[in-house]
Design a protein around this motif. Sequence first.
Motif, PDB file in Angstrom:
ATOM      1  N   ILE A   1      33.079  36.842  19.757  1.00  0.00           N
ATOM      2  CA  ILE A   1      33.838  35.622  20.047  1.00  0.00           C
ATOM      3  C   ILE A   1      33.340  34.454  19.209  1.00  0.00           C
ATOM      4  CG2 ILE A   1      32.382  34.918  22.006  1.00  0.00           C
ATOM      5  CD1 ILE A   1      36.189  34.412  21.641  1.00  0.00           C
TER       6      ILE A   1
ATOM      7  N   SER B   1      34.651  40.210  25.201  1.00  0.00           N
ATOM      8  CA  SER B   1      35.310  39.065  25.836  1.00  0.00           C
ATOM      9  C   SER B   1      34.251  38.042  26.241  1.00  0.00           C
ATOM     10  CB  SER B   1      36.072  39.531  27.075  1.00  0.00           C
ATOM     11  OG  SER B   1      36.430  38.410  27.861  1.00  0.00           O
TER      12      SER B   1
ATOM     13  N   GLY C   1      34.568  35.980  28.608  1.00  0.00           N
ATOM     14  CA  GLY C   1      34.542  35.822  30.063  1.00  0.00           C
ATOM     15  C   GLY C   1      35.165  34.535  30.563  1.00  0.00           C
ATOM     16  N   TRP C   2      35.858  33.836  29.680  1.00  0.00           N
ATOM     17  CA  TRP C   2      36.420  32.554  30.102  1.00  0.00           C
ATOM     18  C   TRP C   2      37.732  32.745  30.864  1.00  0.00           C
ATOM     19  CZ3 TRP C   2      34.960  27.827  30.957  1.00  0.00           C
ATOM     20  CH2 TRP C   2      35.887  26.782  30.979  1.00  0.00           C
ATOM     21  N   CYS C   3      38.667  33.481  30.271  1.00  0.00           N
ATOM     22  CA  CYS C   3      39.990  33.534  30.914  1.00  0.00           C
ATOM     23  C   CYS C   3      40.270  34.898  31.533  1.00  0.00           C
ATOM     24  CB  CYS C   3      41.077  33.099  29.933  1.00  0.00           C
ATOM     25  SG  CYS C   3      41.432  34.270  28.635  1.00  0.00           S
TER      26      CYS C   3
ATOM     27  N   ARG D   1      39.158  38.708  30.343  1.00  0.00           N
ATOM     28  CA  ARG D   1      37.966  39.142  31.053  1.00  0.00           C
ATOM     29  C   ARG D   1      38.253  40.294  32.018  1.00  0.00           C
ATOM     30  NH1 ARG D   1      37.193  34.713  33.972  1.00  0.00           N
ATOM     31  NH2 ARG D   1      38.557  35.686  35.519  1.00  0.00           N
TER      32      ARG D   1
ATOM     33  N   SER E   1      46.510  34.571  27.104  1.00  0.00           N
ATOM     34  CA  SER E   1      45.072  34.347  27.150  1.00  0.00           C
ATOM     35  C   SER E   1      44.749  33.003  26.528  1.00  0.00           C
ATOM     36  CB  SER E   1      44.327  35.464  26.427  1.00  0.00           C
ATOM     37  OG  SER E   1      44.787  35.565  25.102  1.00  0.00           O
ATOM     38  N   PHE E   2      43.502  32.558  26.752  1.00  0.00           N
ATOM     39  CA  PHE E   2      43.091  31.228  26.303  1.00  0.00           C
ATOM     40  C   PHE E   2      42.942  31.187  24.787  1.00  0.00           C
ATOM     41  CE2 PHE E   2      39.953  27.870  25.516  1.00  0.00           C
ATOM     42  CZ  PHE E   2      40.493  26.831  26.263  1.00  0.00           C
ATOM     43  N   CYS E   3      42.350  32.239  24.220  1.00  0.00           N
ATOM     44  CA  CYS E   3      42.222  32.273  22.758  1.00  0.00           C
ATOM     45  C   CYS E   3      42.850  33.548  22.245  1.00  0.00           C
ATOM     46  CB  CYS E   3      40.765  32.136  22.328  1.00  0.00           C
ATOM     47  SG  CYS E   3      39.836  33.684  22.349  1.00  0.00           S
TER      48      CYS E   3
ATOM     49  N   ALA F   1      42.139  38.170  23.149  1.00  0.00           N
ATOM     50  CA  ALA F   1      42.869  39.143  23.960  1.00  0.00           C
ATOM     51  C   ALA F   1      44.187  39.519  23.307  1.00  0.00           C
ATOM     52  CB  ALA F   1      43.101  38.583  25.360  1.00  0.00           C
TER      53      ALA F   1
HETATM   54  S1  SF4 Z   1      40.905  35.464  25.435  1.00  0.00           S
HETATM   55 FE1  SF4 Z   1      39.873  34.284  27.076  1.00  0.00          FE
HETATM   56  S2  SF4 Z   1      38.092  35.445  27.844  1.00  0.00           S
HETATM   57 FE2  SF4 Z   1      38.894  36.365  25.940  1.00  0.00          FE
HETATM   58  S3  SF4 Z   1      37.570  35.565  24.423  1.00  0.00           S
HETATM   59 FE3  SF4 Z   1      39.378  34.237  24.461  1.00  0.00          FE
HETATM   60  S4  SF4 Z   1      38.902  32.662  25.988  1.00  0.00           S
HETATM   61 FE4  SF4 Z   1      37.349  34.236  26.194  1.00  0.00          FE
END
Ligand code: SF4
Lengths: 425, 162, 798
Positions: free
Chosen positions: A172, A344, A346-348, A352, A389-391, A394
Amino acid sequence: MRSCEPLLFKNRRAEGPVFLEGYRKNGGYQGLEKALRGMSPADVREEVKASGLRGRGGAGFPTGVKWSFFPSDDAGEKYLVCNGDEMEPGTFKDRQLLLADPHHLLEGIIISCYALGIGTAYIFLRDAYRECAGNLERAIDEAAQAGLLGDDILGSGFSCEIHVHRSAGRYICGEETALLNSLEGLRPNPRSKPPFPAIKGLFGRPTALNNIETLANIPHIVTGGAAWYKSLALTEQGAGTKLYGLAGHLETPCCVEAPIGMPLGELIRDFGGGVWKNRSFKACLPGGASTPYLTAEHLDVALDYEPLEQVGTRLGTGGVVVFDDRTCMVAATLNLLRFFARESCGWCTPCRDGLPLVCWLLERLERGEGTREDLTMLQEQLSHINGRSFCALALGAMGPVDGLLRHFAEEVEDHIRMGRCPLQD
Amino acid sequence: MATLLSEKQIAQLKRRVKETPHPREMVLDVLHAIQDANGWVSDEGVELAAIVLGLSSLQVEEIATFYDKIYRRPVGRKVIHVCDSICCWSRGSEAIMLRLQQLLAIAPGETTADGMFTLLPTCCLGACGEAPALRIGRTLYGGVEPEQLEAILDKERAEVES
Amino acid sequence: MPTLTIDNQTITVPEGTNVLEAARQLGIEVPHFCHHEALGSVGACRLCAVEFLEGPVKGIQMSCMVLAKDDMVIDTGSDGVLAYRAQVIEWLMTNHPHDCPVCDEGGECQLQDMTVAGGHGVRRYTGPKRTYQNQDLGPFIAHEMNRCIQCYRCVRTYQEYCGGKDFGVMGTRQRLYFGRFSDGPLESPFSGNLVDVCPTGVLTDKTYRYKSRIWDLQEAPSICPHCSLGCAVIPGARYQELQRRRARTNRRTNGHFICDRGRFGYGYVNHPDRPRAPLLGHRRVTWQEALAALQNHLHEFCELYGSGSISMLSSSRASLETQFLTKRWANALGSGQLCFEAHPRRDQAARVAASQAPDCSASMEDIRSCDMAVLVGADPLAEAPMLALALRQAARRGARIVVVDPRPVELPIDCERHAAAPEELPRILQGLTRPQQNAFASASEEFGGALGRALLEAKNPVLIGGSDLLGPQGCQMLLKAAEACSPTGSTCRSMLLLAGPNSFGGAMLSDDGPGFDALLEGMEQGRIKSLVCIEADPVADYPDRKRCRAALARLDLLVVFDCAATATVQEADLFFPTTALEEAAGTLVNNEGRMQAFEKVFSAGTPLLQSAAGDHPPRFFSRDIPGSHPQPAWTTLARLLGRDAELEKVRRELEKIDPRFDGLAGLTADSEGCRVVAPRQAPALVAAPASGVTASDQLHLLVTEHLYGSELLSDLSPCLQAVKSDPYVWLHPQDVARLKLVEGKPVRLCTSLGEWTLELRINGDISPGVAVVPRLRGTVVETLVPGSEPMLCRIEKA
Ligand code: SF4
Ligand SMILES: Cc1cc2nc3c(=O)[nH]c(=O)nc-3n(C[C@H](O)[C@H](O)[C@H](O)COP(=O)(O)O)c2cc1C
Ligand code: FES
């Protein structure tokens, strides 16, 4: 076999890395001189924009356009961060470049800093690349000694310094905003955008962020000019050359430089030595672990951004990973997804908790325990994880699942029907 | 705690922390220094890093536990990282891992009884062109066949012992 | 101001509002976990998806991450959205232990609600679940990590909002751990907020563990009685036991959070030693008997000695209604011998505070949004803990915070600190009142002047003072300084920290009535024959305990109304049990002059666990609920005055008699309250005696409040005993060296009031020449009262 003049790999030698002397002998730092002596920062930015260079870190965003959002005239502290995390499976080009020719990157960084009015650059290197870090540190010393780095470079009045930062693992960290957090000593979860790094990046200041390979192209654009650079590609819309990683079931896995737009089949045949053990080609990842598969019917596709998008995949990092006809695509996909689930941040939630669920479903399928419901569930995962997903981790992770369900639906069905993996005897 | 790093090293790190406008930026450098000197980062190591950086132990732990190449548990003299990502997998990394388990008589994540090796799977090492690949300590081994592993281990062991 | 359409309703919202908040303004609650009004949006849980049909953004997106823009058309409940949200719940539930039956969050669990609402009724994942080991986080918070859904609210609350550094998130991917570096009590004085923000049962109130389900609790909007800020709370009771307190939202005062003193200070209500029946001497009597005795006695005194022989004392713990009826009763009896605070300096300071123009006083919201705050002699964590949190929010937005104090004032932020000697404070304030002046008489004044100029330049400045250290004169000067530092067109607001939750109300009602000193003199001279203490504890609160005790001993009749077994109750000839705050309705006026109503939560009674005494079957029977004798003080007063005990009527009457309390009658408990409309007259103050250190071995003794152990009611809460400190004295290293003392070794503190042995602590942040001793009830130094006149002391080796 098509002959092509390497740019980034022009100093690559079997004997080992080339340092300042060798680099200069072969035209090194001429781009920097040309830029500092004869071009304004805006000229350099214009040239890069005209060249059509696109980011080599995976997303393929046009570099000149990205730079045009950068507040080059902002008087305060600004940073350039070079992304050398390179942890996406199938991607090993940046390492090859640094092992062969570290000054190449330095020249690119210095010119870019000049173009963007930046005085401090960081090279963010993954933990495993200690050798590369050593090469870079030596090259930085040499460049500083030679007046190519530091205060008042080549008497131009422009000053710039470069720091090498050693990471400690985690894919990440390659995501640009996670990388910034990592550099700042915070937990490397991605940040939300906007604000983009160009506006509010490292330590809250404007930050230009580019991949190693992207930056290494800059000296050539400056010396050769945008038109020449663009003409190097084999496709109409493409520009320049690309470092391709060739790996997987090939006779001669390697990392090569070839023009943008090289047909997939040609690259595999001419450089990868074809599929190993005289087996036939079943599929490949065209640009690293996060790009949907291509199959035998795609061997003619040109390795360039648009053509690949048209067949539902991406050029990504240019890491081509080939699978022979004995490969179970469910198993391959499971391997890829285990990587993504493990990396991952572990944020979103979708990433996760969604990716481990995808792994669990693929495991069941691969073991022959999968049911129709599991397949439905897998399809649901694809539509629910993509874009939610946040970034982009995923999203990338679901690339192979997308490819699997699009191109190998029958093979997946066979796992359910037969109650075992059809490719295992 | 002080024995984790020499007085001189601690003073040097503290000075660098003091000099940088963003002390937190140094957290990985400090953890790396402690790990390089001790092989891993113990609880005391985290506490030392916190003192050097002017952070709380928890704040350091939040960072230390994020990265998989910061070891928060004891490891052997050398860590064997076997790549299990796609290219290496496609060229036999599973067989490599199995063979290593046999030779070392340990499971992944464990350390040999003599404290020599810790066996860990890792993601892509950036050596996909030389798959299957593994890293022992700082040495990268590419294109590895299971039959070569015994010799490789002997060589690595000999290096430590000499 | 973008205008957008959400679920067919159109709304215009301020620029920068996100879609989740815009929907909320329409009354549409988009399901979410990680978003929190006070913490903002971080886009982690990915539950708040909505579908964008038209406008600049298209498709299913997270509503917390998208800013409202013109022409957006949004469906918050499309099929796609609902299917996706159900999926998010399924993801979150893959590792959940499904232990709702034994989980304290059950019934008030956001995850439970969302799981039901999201339609995730069938478990499809049958694989193994990850499990965690829990930590011991101290006496307040229980930890059950297996229930975690990784919304990150706890870390964001604890670290970002509250500034704690010992609780956070460790690990990555699906193996995150929210906890401490190692087992141990949470260090932040705001740790209890974790209970409120955690949407599942990971972090729950340990003191409430296994006690009740929310639907079995009696709850009502209430106000915290443990300092003068008046934070909004929701107490919960069951089986005649007050079982917990949680934060209520009041955007003008506490916002969404409260401090641990407020949250865990509730135990006084259930205290086993709480006197629950009327007492005549030491004899239990009925209410009728007690009231008859009271009336007979007072009648007799009036006849024999005149109404001036009767005196009354209420306190900042009493509700406005109680204080008002006390005043009415005194009037009815014809006695002017009445005051509302046993501590004369605190009394005067409160009267000064109440003379502040209402539109110049700072609310907590004003402090959260200020760009510069100067604290003079104010120690937020000790005197008004939530103020520290408000200052932190200002600092997070870039405000400059300056602390001027002789004490080592700790704040959960980095701030500028100036260790000023106590005698310097007036000079600094003097400087502050003349920010424009060029030349100053002293460096202290010059420093004050410089601060004043900075305040003048700030956009939303506030000046904050602690009444204990400043005293009435200092408070008055601080108000003047705020006026002087108000740039044209805007105001430098001011806030004074007072002694108790209704100090302000009492001060308003006091007008220019006598102080307790005058009453004591009357007792000493034998003029005053009786004292009625209504929720007041003069023995503990009057700075000179010996003098107070002696004066009380001369009385013919000491009557005490209270809900706690105070030092004064021990001396009472006649005792009336009153209800605790949670057992009746009323009004409190906080330190900014905000009138806030609170409702009755439950009826007084001995908690079932105490009354049943573990016996089965019970060995006694009674017709009434055991321990249910306490009455609200104001209802008793109404009876004594011979009128209806109707709260509405009392409020309307006060409002009518005294228009400064306009709005009181219309006040509801779940509102933001309203400020008194006009100031009281500024009191005439006598100049404070100048004090200076005379002998070289003498030090200034500063007795101060402490986060735990100083405030009467919270100190009776059993769970706070665990965090209470042993008595200690703080000295500057210079003084320690000069006096040849050794850290950690006990020392002897010698004052004109007595001598005590305590632990020595060294602190470089305090002003040299000062000895700081926190008041800790129930310890050797309990007779030292904060806010007293400056006193000298000697410290020597014990
Ligand atoms: S998709 Fe979400 S959990 Fe996965 S790396 Fe990006 S922010 Fe983190
Ligand atoms: C999960 C993730 C990992 C990434 N890893 C890398 C990386 O290792 N190196 C890299 O250059 N870019 C990586 N990227 C892309 C960067 O975010 C960013 O787009 C890139 O560095 C920009 O440089 P470019 O424009 O020169 O490509 C990653 C992106 C994601 C989402
Ligand atoms: S997949 Fe193993 S080194 Fe890249």
